[in-house]
Design a protein around this motif. Structure first.
Motif, mmCIF file in Angstrom:
data_model
loop_
_atom_site.group_PDB
_atom_site.id
_atom_site.type_symbol
_atom_site.label_atom_id
_atom_site.label_comp_id
_atom_site.label_asym_id
_atom_site.label_seq_id
_atom_site.Cartn_x
_atom_site.Cartn_y
_atom_site.Cartn_z
ATOM 1 N N PRO A 179 0.844 -1.330 -0.009
ATOM 2 C CA PRO A 179 -0.028 0.094 0.033
ATOM 3 C C PRO A 179 0.774 1.169 0.038
ATOM 4 O O PRO A 179 1.704 1.380 0.761
ATOM 5 N N ARG A 180 0.374 2.085 -0.976
ATOM 6 C CA ARG A 180 1.281 3.329 -1.006
ATOM 7 C C ARG A 180 1.151 4.372 -0.020
ATOM 8 O O ARG A 180 1.672 5.374 0.154
ATOM 9 N N THR A 181 -0.276 4.534 0.367
ATOM 10 C CA THR A 181 -0.547 5.597 1.492
ATOM 11 C C THR A 181 -1.086 5.050 2.663
ATOM 12 O O THR A 181 -1.680 3.699 2.653
ATOM 13 N N PRO A 182 -0.969 5.694 4.004
ATOM 14 C CA PRO A 182 -1.584 5.362 5.113
ATOM 15 C C PRO A 182 -3.126 4.750 4.863
ATOM 16 O O PRO A 182 -3.361 3.838 5.531
ATOM 17 N N TRP A 183 -3.748 5.713 4.244
ATOM 18 C CA TRP A 183 -5.297 5.270 4.114
ATOM 19 C C TRP A 183 -5.472 3.783 3.575
ATOM 20 O O TRP A 183 -6.234 2.952 3.964
ATOM 21 N N THR A 184 -4.654 3.581 2.433
ATOM 22 C CA THR A 184 -4.891 2.277 1.548
ATOM 23 C C THR A 184 -4.351 1.417 2.623
ATOM 24 O O THR A 184 -5.060 0.135 2.769
ATOM 25 N N CYS B 97 0.649 -14.076 4.069
ATOM 26 C CA CYS B 97 0.107 -13.124 4.808
ATOM 27 C C CYS B 97 0.780 -12.300 5.249
ATOM 28 O O CYS B 97 2.222 -12.509 5.028
ATOM 29 N N GLN B 98 0.379 -10.907 5.728
ATOM 30 C CA GLN B 98 1.218 -10.055 6.398
ATOM 31 C C GLN B 98 1.157 -9.788 7.972
ATOM 32 O O GLN B 98 0.223 -10.285 8.666
ATOM 33 N N VAL B 99 2.247 -9.578 8.506
ATOM 34 C CA VAL B 99 2.335 -9.526 9.988
ATOM 35 C C VAL B 99 3.067 -8.240 10.208
ATOM 36 O O VAL B 99 4.111 -7.840 9.611
ATOM 37 N N TRP B 100 2.370 -7.459 11.267
ATOM 38 C CA TRP B 100 3.217 -6.340 11.825
ATOM 39 C C TRP B 100 3.967 -6.698 12.991
ATOM 40 O O TRP B 100 3.700 -7.576 13.974
ATOM 41 N N VAL B 101 5.359 -6.432 12.926
ATOM 42 C CA VAL B 101 6.220 -6.453 14.028
ATOM 43 C C VAL B 101 6.894 -5.255 14.265
ATOM 44 O O VAL B 101 6.823 -4.245 13.486
ATOM 45 N N THR B 102 7.619 -5.018 15.355
ATOM 46 C CA THR B 102 8.287 -4.036 15.742
ATOM 47 C C THR B 102 9.760 -4.010 15.241
ATOM 48 O O THR B 102 10.120 -5.010 14.797
ATOM 49 N N GLU C 63 8.020 0.283 7.960
ATOM 50 C CA GLU C 63 6.988 1.610 7.747
ATOM 51 C C GLU C 63 7.587 2.711 9.059
ATOM 52 O O GLU C 63 8.488 2.060 9.812
ATOM 53 N N SER C 64 6.653 3.621 9.262
ATOM 54 C CA SER C 64 7.025 4.708 10.162
ATOM 55 C C SER C 64 7.422 4.200 11.673
ATOM 56 O O SER C 64 8.420 4.226 12.020
ATOM 57 N N ASP C 65 6.328 3.524 12.123
ATOM 58 C CA ASP C 65 6.619 2.938 13.492
ATOM 59 C C ASP C 65 6.466 1.427 13.615
ATOM 60 O O ASP C 65 6.348 0.868 14.729
#
Lengths: 346, 284
Positions: free
Chosen positions: A223-228, A312-317, A298-300
């Motif tokens: 995704p190119r933008t935060p909203w997306t 699948c996608q995973v968010w990590v620190t 990404e930013s944070d």
């Protein structure tokens, strides 16, 4: 019946600039925040808003070309539009509303009525044919509006949030209906599942411009933008359910908390997955070994895309990436609680 | 009609002062009628009304008022559409001119018509020179013009209000379903406007039926051509035949009341257009 559009149009102070190419029979989903110009773009295709510059070609027919003074009015375009406000005719019964398009196309009263009844049947409202629009619930009005547009059996069907006020069960039925229509479809939606299941291509609009185009998978993975990212930050996998077991394409089986049977869609947040280097021993019902396909800071936080056995996608620190030694091609263990999964009929 | 939700709050008792003033208002409006009805020679009413002169005046009234209403609709509907749908410089001025006959004394309208359409008037001379129309004065056509002059505003404001309440998106929706302009007009716009058009046409007809000042000033008082019921009533009253004047007045009151009762409240104060019962999501 394909669509090629170079759009530069304005309503009041608001200007949209967009390019749209849709092959015949395809389904294009337009997503974007409120006020992004999605409805304006669809109204341009319908002929309700004139172009300032550019051109629109529908099914090989040049319908808009301000430089050549061409503007074909809505009723002579190969389109039908279902507006998000439904706009049912209050003085006509439900069946006469749906028969309106076929009547305009030159069908006699009786065959038009028959076709209207067929479409009402398809949206599950055959028994409401005699009612007035004022007597319908919001969801019913929306299905009547959709049936009214579809009954025109247009080459190009324009749908502005046509499923927004339907409950989950009806929504699945109507989604199937939309998937089976062979018209070229352009739909505005806020539902990531709708996007992924129906759309061949995704257009992301923000502030009157298209900020990203691609298949839903392409856009979701990058995704190119935060909203997306916010809209599409959801993992969606198809599988076959038998009780609380869902067999996914790719060989993995997930345990869910909701018993179901048959084809299902499983969704879960990228935040619901934990990663580890060794096989985890936790309460999580689902653990599997996966290959890291990509790591995207990404930013944070860091977005980790897992490849085989299931994408699948995973968010990590950012710290976790270092501690786990994650890199493209490396392997890790994923854990996912059964209660984090949402299962719905496909 | 569906009942409105109770908005009165817990105190259902109507305020006495308001009700008392309302009763006074009704009395002011109805006492003259009571006085008239009380003097009405009911036994000879049939004979008086059966007289040839009365029947003739009734016939002229019916013809003139219906024609005036027809003129109001045919010319007033496009005007209402222009006022409701187009924004242009001077729209406020046009609307003021359209409404002027409602506030002018009709006799002023009659004089104005006389100087415009009379034999030596601006338009009257052109009519004579180009179309060979000798004069409108003293003709039924003249009476129709005078009546239309005062009654058309009633149709225009009612039709314009109806058009303003009509959601133009319904017409757009029809066009995106394949309806051309004519089909949209015939199957969407006019049916949705029908109550307003009927109300406006009836109001302008009722106004034309009661027209006096402009008619007698411009078209004159000629039996069988321009002498409508109101003119005949005034004539009888001045000629010392109060019984005939009263009888014809009762006739006129009866006809007018029937029209107004037929219109009912909802036609004079149209309801808001039916809301689409969709749970509308926020626009994008």
């Amino acid at each position: 019946m394909s669509i090629q559009a170079q759009v530069h149009a304005a309503t009041g102070d608001f200007t949209i600039r967009a390019q749209l190419d849709a092959p015949a029979g395809s389904c294009t989903a337009i997503v974007g925040p409120n006020g992004a110009g999605k409805t304006t773009l669809v109204h341009v295709l319908a002929g309700l808003i004139p172009l300032q510059r550019g051109n629109v070609v529908l099914a090989g027919q040049l319908v808009d070309h301000p430089a050549q003074g061409i503007h074909v009015p809505p009723d002579r375009r190969p389109i039908a539009l279902h507006s998000q406000h439904n706009l049912l005719f209050p003085h006509l019964s439900v069946v006469d509303n749906v028969a309106f398009g076929p009547r305009c196309a030159g069908l006699a009263a009786r065959p038009a009525r028959r076709r209207a009844e067929e479409w009402l049947n398809k949206v599950g409202l055959a028994d409401l044919a005699g009612l007035r629009p004022a007597q319908l619930s919001g969801g019913q009005a929306q299905r009547v509006g959709l049936a009214r547009a579809a009954a025109c059996e247009p080459a190009i069907l324009l749908l502005d949030e046509s499923l927004a006020s339907l409950d989950a069960e009806t929504r699945t039925d109507v989604r199937h209906l939309l998937a089976d229509i062979d018209a070229t479809r352009v739909l505005i939606t806020h539902d990531p599942v709708e996007t992924r299941v129906l759309a061949d291509q995704l257009l992301v609009m923000e502030r009157g411009e298209i900020v990203q185009t691609g298949t839903p998978e392409e856009v979701a993975s990058d995704p190119r933008t935060p909203w997306t990212a916010g809209l599409l930050d959801i993992n969606l996998l198809a599988g076959i359910a038998a009780g609380t077991e869902v067999a996914l394409e790719g060989g993995l089986a997930l345990t869910t908390a909701t018993p179901m049977t048959g084809p299902v869609l499983v969704t879960f947040s990228p935040a619901a997955v934990t990663l580890s280097t060794a096989e985890p021993h936790t309460s999580a019902r689902n653990t599997w070994q996966a290959e890291v396909a990509r790591i995207q800071p990404e930013s944070d936080r860091v977005r980790v895309l897992l490849g085989r056995p299931v994408p699948c996608q995973v968010w990590v620190t950012p710290q976790a990436v270092g501690e786990l030694g994650l890199s493209t091609g490396s392997r890790c263990w994923a854990a996912l609680k059964a209660t984090e999964l949402t299962v719905r009929e496909a | 009609m569906t009942k409105r939700p109770n908005t009165k709050g817990p105190n259902r008792r109507p305020p006495i002062a308001i009700v008392a003033m309302a009763i006074i208002a009704v009395a002011v409006l109805s006492l003259p009628l009571v006085g008239l009805l009380q003097r009405t020679p009911w036994s000879s009413l049939g004979t008086t009304l059966g007289e040839t002169a009365t029947l003739e005046a009734l016939r002229v009234s019916v013809v003139v008022s219906l024609m005036a209403a027809a003129v109001s609709v045919v010319l007033g509907l496009p005007l209402a559409w222009v006022l409701a749908r187009l924004s242009f410089r001077g729209r406020a001025l046009v609307r003021a001119i359209v409404l002027l006959p409602m506030v002018l004394p009709p006799v002023v309208g009659g004089i104005a018509l006389f100087f415009a359409l009379g034999r030596k008037g601006l338009v009257g001379r052109a009519l004579h020179d180009w179309l060979g129309i000798d004069t409108l004065i003293g003709t039924t056509a003249g009476a129709v013009i005078a009546a239309a002059f005062v009654s058309m505003p009633f149709f225009v404001i009612t039709a314009e209000a109806g058009l303003r309440q009509l959601d133009p998106r319904l017409e757009s929706a029809a066009s995106t379903l394949g309806a051309g302009r004519w089909t949209v007009l015939r199957r969407i716009t006019l049916p949705l406007l029908a109550p307003s058009l009927a109300a406006g046409a009836t109001l302008s007809w009722a106004r034309a039926l009661g027209e006096f000042g402009a008619t007698i000033t411009f078209a004159g008082n000629h039996p069988g051509r321009t002498r409508t019921l109101p003119l005949a009533i005034a004539q009888a009253n001045e000629a010392g035949q109060p019984e005939a004047a009263i009888a014809m007045s009762v006739l006129l009151i009866g006809v007018s009341l029937l029209i107004l009762i037929g219109l009912r409240h909802r036609w004079i104060a149209p309801r808001t257009p039916q809301q689409q019962s969709s749970s509308e999501s926020s626009p994008s």
